[in-house]
Design a protein around this motif. Structure first.
Motif, mmCIF file in Angstrom:
data_model
loop_
_atom_site.group_PDB
_atom_site.id
_atom_site.type_symbol
_atom_site.label_atom_id
_atom_site.label_comp_id
_atom_site.label_asym_id
_atom_site.label_seq_id
_atom_site.Cartn_x
_atom_site.Cartn_y
_atom_site.Cartn_z
ATOM 1 N N SER A 1 0.846 -1.191 0.000
ATOM 2 C CA SER A 1 0.000 0.000 0.000
ATOM 3 C C SER A 1 0.880 1.239 0.000
ATOM 4 C CB SER A 1 -0.915 0.006 1.227
ATOM 5 O OG SER A 1 -1.832 -1.066 1.178
ATOM 6 N N ASN B 1 -2.644 -8.566 -3.142
ATOM 7 C CA ASN B 1 -3.995 -8.432 -2.600
ATOM 8 C C ASN B 1 -4.041 -7.507 -1.387
ATOM 9 O OD1 ASN B 1 -5.358 -10.186 -4.414
ATOM 10 N ND2 ASN B 1 -4.514 -11.952 -3.335
ATOM 11 N N GLN C 1 -7.114 -6.976 -7.601
ATOM 12 C CA GLN C 1 -7.222 -7.383 -6.202
ATOM 13 C C GLN C 1 -8.115 -8.620 -6.108
ATOM 14 O OE1 GLN C 1 -5.640 -5.151 -3.420
ATOM 15 N NE2 GLN C 1 -4.547 -5.314 -5.366
ATOM 16 N N SER D 1 -8.506 -10.705 -3.857
ATOM 17 C CA SER D 1 -9.135 -10.934 -2.549
ATOM 18 C C SER D 1 -10.333 -10.019 -2.342
ATOM 19 C CB SER D 1 -8.111 -10.695 -1.430
ATOM 20 O OG SER D 1 -7.610 -9.368 -1.489
ATOM 21 N N GLY E 1 -9.190 -4.563 -1.914
ATOM 22 C CA GLY E 1 -8.266 -3.467 -2.177
ATOM 23 C C GLY E 1 -9.010 -2.193 -2.539
ATOM 24 N N THR F 1 -12.333 -4.446 -6.004
ATOM 25 C CA THR F 1 -12.054 -3.387 -5.040
ATOM 26 C C THR F 1 -13.337 -2.884 -4.395
ATOM 27 O OG1 THR F 1 -12.237 -1.533 -6.600
ATOM 28 C CG2 THR F 1 -10.095 -2.641 -6.448
#
Length: 227
Positions: A51, A84, A107, A109, A112, A133
């Protein structure tokens, strides 16, 4: 530029999760290998694996430019991430002359978030691809892709997306995939797109105060969308 690092990727590699990277004026053309889908290796300018807040000196001063690469049109070329759970902020920068996508933010997962403010994209095959996201936002950006480009911005499985006060030339905005939440596209201008806003099998989306100029197929296309 004249800071601690002369190559953006070196600064990214040295940064800690949540850091800010300031980019000086100049054209940053260095590329490196990025592992794309199915193990394929392609060339990109910047790989994001944490990030970060990446802030340029102004979109008329700081340029990411992977021009001249021999690559497939659907491949990313400017900025790419398949890590992710990331929160990435880009501001005051331009991405130009990408033979493929300017930015890939995948992303898988589905947790994000991408924030883009005052980012210009010019002369790229396609603009931004975002997958999985929640709460991503794009504001005060200009995205001009090549004629008949598939998308200036494409979001797949995005929730609570905001696209505000942006100018799209050639490629429009596409959203696909069912999600919860409510997407908003407001105050944008679409010129020369096949479809300005294309909603396919997606969740609730609101389009307000937008202009559609010379969109040769449709200003807004809707298929299988709820709400």
């Amino acid at each position: 530029g004249s800071g601690v690092f002369s190559v953006i990727q070196d600064a990214v590699d040295a940064a800690q999760d949540g850091d800010t990277i300031w980019i000086g004026p100049g054209r940053f053309t260095e590329t490196h290998d990025f592992e794309y889908y199915n193990g394929a290796m392609i060339q990109v300018c910047i790989t994001i694996d944490k990030s970060l807040n990446i802030q340029g000196s102004g979109r008329e001063l700081s340029f990411i430019e992977p021009g001249g690469l021999n690559k497939q049109q659907d491949d990313p070329g400017g900025i790419a991430s398949r890590a992710n759970g990331l929160e990435l902020t880009l501001s005051d920068i331009s991405i130009v002359n990408c033979p493929g996508r300017a930015l890939l933010f995948d992303q898988q997962s589905y947790d994000g978030r991408l924030t883009m403010e005052r980012v210009d994209i010019f002369n790229c095959f396609s603009g931004v691809f975002v997958n999985g996201t929640t709460g991503s936002s794009i504001s005060d950006c200009e995205i001009e892709t090549i004629p008949y480009s598939p998308n200036g911005f494409f979001g797949r499985y995005v929730s609570d997306l905001s696209v505000a006060d942006c100018h799209f030339v050639s490629g429009g905005v596409g959203i696909q995939g069912m999600t919860d939440g409510h997407n908003v596209i407001t105050g944008c201008r679409f010129e020369g797109s096949t479809v300005g806003v294309d909603l396919v099998d997606c969740g609730s989306t609101e389009v307000t105060q937008c202009q559609f100029v010379d969109c040769w197929r449709a200003g807004i296309g809707i298929s299988g969308t709820e709400g």
